[in-house]
Structure formats: structure tokens, C-alpha cells
Write a protein that holds these residues in place. Structure first.
Motif, short mmCIF file in Angstrom:
data_model
loop_
_atom_site.label_atom_id
_atom_site.label_comp_id
_atom_site.label_asym_id
_atom_site.label_seq_id
_atom_site.Cartn_x
_atom_site.Cartn_y
_atom_site.Cartn_z
N LYS A 82 24.70 35.81 50.58
CA LYS A 82 24.70 34.50 51.23
C LYS A 82 26.10 33.97 51.55
N ARG A 83 27.08 34.30 50.71
CA ARG A 83 28.41 33.68 50.86
C ARG A 83 29.53 34.66 51.16
N GLY A 84 29.27 35.95 51.03
CA GLY A 84 30.31 36.95 51.23
C GLY A 84 30.98 37.30 49.91
N ARG A 85 31.64 38.44 49.91
CA ARG A 85 32.31 38.90 48.70
C ARG A 85 33.57 38.07 48.46
N GLN A 86 33.74 37.65 47.23
CA GLN A 86 34.91 36.86 46.85
C GLN A 86 36.10 37.81 46.68
N VAL A 87 37.25 37.44 47.20
CA VAL A 87 38.45 38.26 47.06
C VAL A 87 39.53 37.47 46.33
N SER A 88 40.34 38.20 45.58
CA SER A 88 41.43 37.56 44.84
C SER A 88 42.59 37.28 45.78
N LYS A 89 43.62 36.66 45.26
CA LYS A 89 44.80 36.35 46.08
C LYS A 89 45.50 37.61 46.56
N THR A 90 45.34 38.72 45.83
CA THR A 90 45.95 39.99 46.24
C THR A 90 45.12 40.71 47.28
N GLY A 91 43.94 40.18 47.60
CA GLY A 91 43.09 40.79 48.62
C GLY A 91 42.07 41.76 48.07
N GLU A 92 42.04 41.96 46.76
CA GLU A 92 41.07 42.86 46.15
C GLU A 92 39.79 42.09 45.83
N PRO A 93 38.61 42.77 45.93
CA PRO A 93 37.36 42.08 45.60
C PRO A 93 37.33 41.69 44.12
N VAL A 94 36.81 40.51 43.86
CA VAL A 94 36.69 40.03 42.49
C VAL A 94 35.52 40.76 41.82
N LYS A 95 35.72 41.18 40.58
CA LYS A 95 34.69 41.92 39.85
C LYS A 95 33.51 41.00 39.52
N MET A 96 32.29 41.55 39.62
CA MET A 96 31.08 40.80 39.31
C MET A 96 31.09 40.35 37.86
N THR A 97 30.60 39.16 37.60
CA THR A 97 30.51 38.68 36.22
C THR A 97 29.06 38.71 35.76
N PHE A 98 28.86 39.23 34.59
CA PHE A 98 27.55 39.26 33.96
C PHE A 98 27.63 38.39 32.73
N SER A 99 27.05 37.21 32.80
CA SER A 99 27.19 36.24 31.72
C SER A 99 25.93 36.09 30.89
N LEU A 100 24.90 36.88 31.19
CA LEU A 100 23.65 36.77 30.46
C LEU A 100 23.73 37.55 29.16
N LYS A 101 23.77 36.82 28.05
CA LYS A 101 23.90 37.44 26.74
C LYS A 101 22.57 37.50 26.01
N HIS A 102 21.71 36.51 26.24
CA HIS A 102 20.42 36.41 25.56
C HIS A 102 19.33 36.12 26.59
#
Length: 175
Positions: A82-102
Motif C-alpha cells: 500500500k505504501r511502498g518499501r521504506q528506505v533508509s537515508k543511505t538508500g538501502e531498504p529497511v529490514k522488516m520488523t517482526f514484533s509479535l512475541k505472543h
């Protein structure tokens, strides 16, 4: 409500096709073939299920279970879709975050990630819930959207998640 129900309701609300689901899972860094996606969305035949007559609130059973990791991968992919891949200031794609612990945090993660994917504000979320007859305060919503280890964190129940998905259906499909 199980993860398959959440996926099915979200798919319906946003009018996503099976092929789009495959693409979204791929964007969420999980390869799931079309056949498996269809099994995630297909309920088991009633003749194959042992049903307890007295349990009217039993969960639906699907041909294949949607794990917490699969659902979170889908939600991450939905954000990218929906929003496009997020990129860091260096131009590299930001790694996906998995925050589901339980497993108890699934509804909180669902609310947060769908909110991000659809660019919804807190006011939008409150309006969506209000359209389904659920009235919560800004403080309650804020508590649900906090990180699990925050002192004001509050677990999001199935009722809120179910009504949020129902409200999305009303908003995006006009039903």
C-alpha cells in the motif's frame, strides 16, 4: 477469532484477490504459493469436523492454519503493497520488523500494521470503530497501540479487532 479469520476478513474488507495475497506475502518476505493461500482461506468441510453442539462460539477451522509469523509477514507485506518499501537515508531498504512475541498480541499488531498500511490516523480508527457501534476513548486506543513492554499497554480483544475489520469493510466496500 483465529489468524485465518483475520486474514479472510481483511482480504474481504480491502477487496484483495488471491493473486494479490500471494504478492503481499512475497513483499512480506514469505513465499506462499497460490494453492496454499487458497487453503488458508478455505474452511474445512463440516463432515470432517467434530462439532460440539453446545459451543456456539467455536472458531472456524480451515484447511491450513495461518501461523502468527504468516499473518505478521502478510501485514508487513500489506504495508509495502500500500505504501511502498521504506528506505533508509543511505538508500538501502529497511529490514522488516517482526514484533509479535505472543499470540495474545495478534490483535494489537493487526491494528497497528493495518493503521500504518492504510495511512489511518487515530481519529480515523476511532471513526471506523464508531461506525460499528464501538466507542472507545483516545486514551484506550493509545494504550492498544503501544508496545507490549510499555507500562500503559493494553491488550486488544477480539471484539475490537473484529469490529475494526467490520468497520474497514463498511469504509472500503460501503456495506
Amino acid at each position: 477469532m483465529n489468524n485465518n479469520d483475520r486474514l479472510l476478513r481483511l482480504r474481504y474488507a480491502l477487496e484483495l484477490k488471491d493473486s494479490e495475497l500471494v504478492e503481499i506475502f512475497k513483499l512480506g518476505e514469505m513465499e506462499i504459493p497460490m494453492q496454499e493461500v487458497r487453503q488458508l482461506l478455505s474452511k474445512q468441510d463440516e463432515k470432517d469436523i467434530q462439532v460440539d453442539e453446545e459451543d456456539e462460539f467455536s472458531e472456524n477451522l480451515y484447511k491450513e492454519d495461518c501461523t502468527d509469523l504468516m499473518l505478521e509477514s502478510f501485514l508487513n507485506g500489506l504495508i509495502v503493497y500500500k505504501r511502498g518499501r521504506q528506505v533508509s537515508k543511505t538508500g538501502e531498504p529497511v529490514k522488516m520488523t517482526f514484533s509479535l512475541k505472543h499470540s495474545k498480541d495478534v490483535n494489537n499488531i493487526l491494528l497497528k500494521k493495518v493503521k500504518v498500511a492504510l495511512s489511518l490516523t487515530n481519529e480515523d480508527v476511532l471513526d471506523i470503530l464508531d461506525d460499528t457501534g464501538v466507542n472507545i476513548s483516545k486514551g484506550e486506543l493509545s494504550a492498544v497501540l503501544r508496545k507490549e513492554d510499555h507500562r500503559n499497554y493494553q491488550e486488544c480483544g477480539d471484539r475490537y479487532a473484529r469490529n475494526f475489520l467490520k468497520g474497514l469493510t463498511l469504509k472500503y466496500r460501503g456495506e
